[in-house]
Write a protein that holds these residues in place. Structure first.
Motif, PDB file in Angstrom:
ATOM      1  N   UNK A   1      36.269 -29.717 -13.534  1.00 53.91           N
ATOM      2  CA  UNK A   1      35.189 -30.703 -13.653  1.00 53.91           C
ATOM      3  C   UNK A   1      33.990 -30.179 -12.876  1.00 53.91           C
ATOM      4  N   UNK A   2      32.815 -30.229 -13.504  1.00 52.65           N
ATOM      5  CA  UNK A   2      31.572 -29.804 -12.872  1.00 52.65           C
ATOM      6  C   UNK A   2      30.779 -31.050 -12.512  1.00 52.65           C
ATOM      7  N   UNK A   3      30.300 -31.101 -11.269  1.00 53.04           N
ATOM      8  CA  UNK A   3      29.539 -32.249 -10.787  1.00 53.04           C
ATOM      9  C   UNK A   3      28.088 -31.851 -10.621  1.00 53.04           C
ATOM     10  N   UNK A   4      27.187 -32.717 -11.082  1.00 50.38           N
ATOM     11  CA  UNK A   4      25.753 -32.474 -10.933  1.00 50.38           C
ATOM     12  C   UNK A   4      25.078 -33.743 -10.424  1.00 50.38           C
ATOM     13  N   UNK A   5      23.855 -33.568  -9.945  1.00 47.83           N
ATOM     14  CA  UNK A   5      23.001 -34.707  -9.604  1.00 47.83           C
ATOM     15  C   UNK A   5      21.830 -34.620 -10.566  1.00 47.83           C
ATOM     16  N   UNK A   6      21.632 -35.664 -11.360  1.00 47.13           N
ATOM     17  CA  UNK A   6      20.595 -35.648 -12.388  1.00 47.13           C
ATOM     18  C   UNK A   6      19.527 -36.685 -12.070  1.00 47.13           C
TER      19      UNK A   6
ATOM     20  N   UNK B   1      36.348 -21.507 -12.067  1.00 45.68           N
ATOM     21  CA  UNK B   1      36.699 -21.974 -10.724  1.00 45.68           C
ATOM     22  C   UNK B   1      36.011 -23.290 -10.428  1.00 45.68           C
ATOM     23  N   UNK B   2      36.537 -24.010  -9.445  1.00 48.87           N
ATOM     24  CA  UNK B   2      35.927 -25.272  -9.026  1.00 48.87           C
ATOM     25  C   UNK B   2      34.659 -25.010  -8.223  1.00 48.87           C
ATOM     26  N   UNK B   3      33.804 -26.028  -8.178  1.00 45.50           N
ATOM     27  CA  UNK B   3      32.650 -25.961  -7.288  1.00 45.50           C
ATOM     28  C   UNK B   3      33.154 -26.039  -5.854  1.00 45.50           C
TER      29      UNK B   3
END
Length: 70
Positions: free
Chosen positions: A23-28, A48-50
Motif C-alpha cells: 500500500x502506498x500512502x500519499x498526502x494530496x 517495497x513498503x514506504x
C-alpha cells in the motif's frame, strides 16, 4: 510551484500498488474546485513498503492537522 493560498483541503490517501501486496500512502492537496494541486509521496523502492517514518507521519495526521496546513 504550488502556492499555499491555492490549498483548500488535504487528505491522507492509501492506495494498493499493482502487485496488490504493498500500500502506498500519499498526502494530496486540493483547490476550492476539487482539483489536485500537490501530491506528496514517501520515497520507496519498487515492490517495497514506504519507510516507517513516512507511514508514521501520515498516520499521525488528522483532518484538523491537515486543515491547518491550508
Amino acid at each position: 510551484h504550488a502556492k499555499a493560498e491555492q490549498f483548500n483541503r488535504a487528505v491522507v490517501v492509501r492506495k494498493p500498488t499493482d502487485n496488490g501486496e504493498t500500500v502506498v500512502t500519499s498526502i494530496e492537496f486540493f483547490d476550492a474546485q476539487g482539483d489536485t494541486v500537490l501530491t506528496l509521496f514517501g520515497r520507496r523502492t519498487e515492490g517495497k513498503k514506504q519507510t516507517e517514518e513516512w507511514q508514521s507521519i501520515c498516520q499521525n495526521l488528522t483532518e484538523e492537522k491537515l486543515a491547518m496546513i491550508s
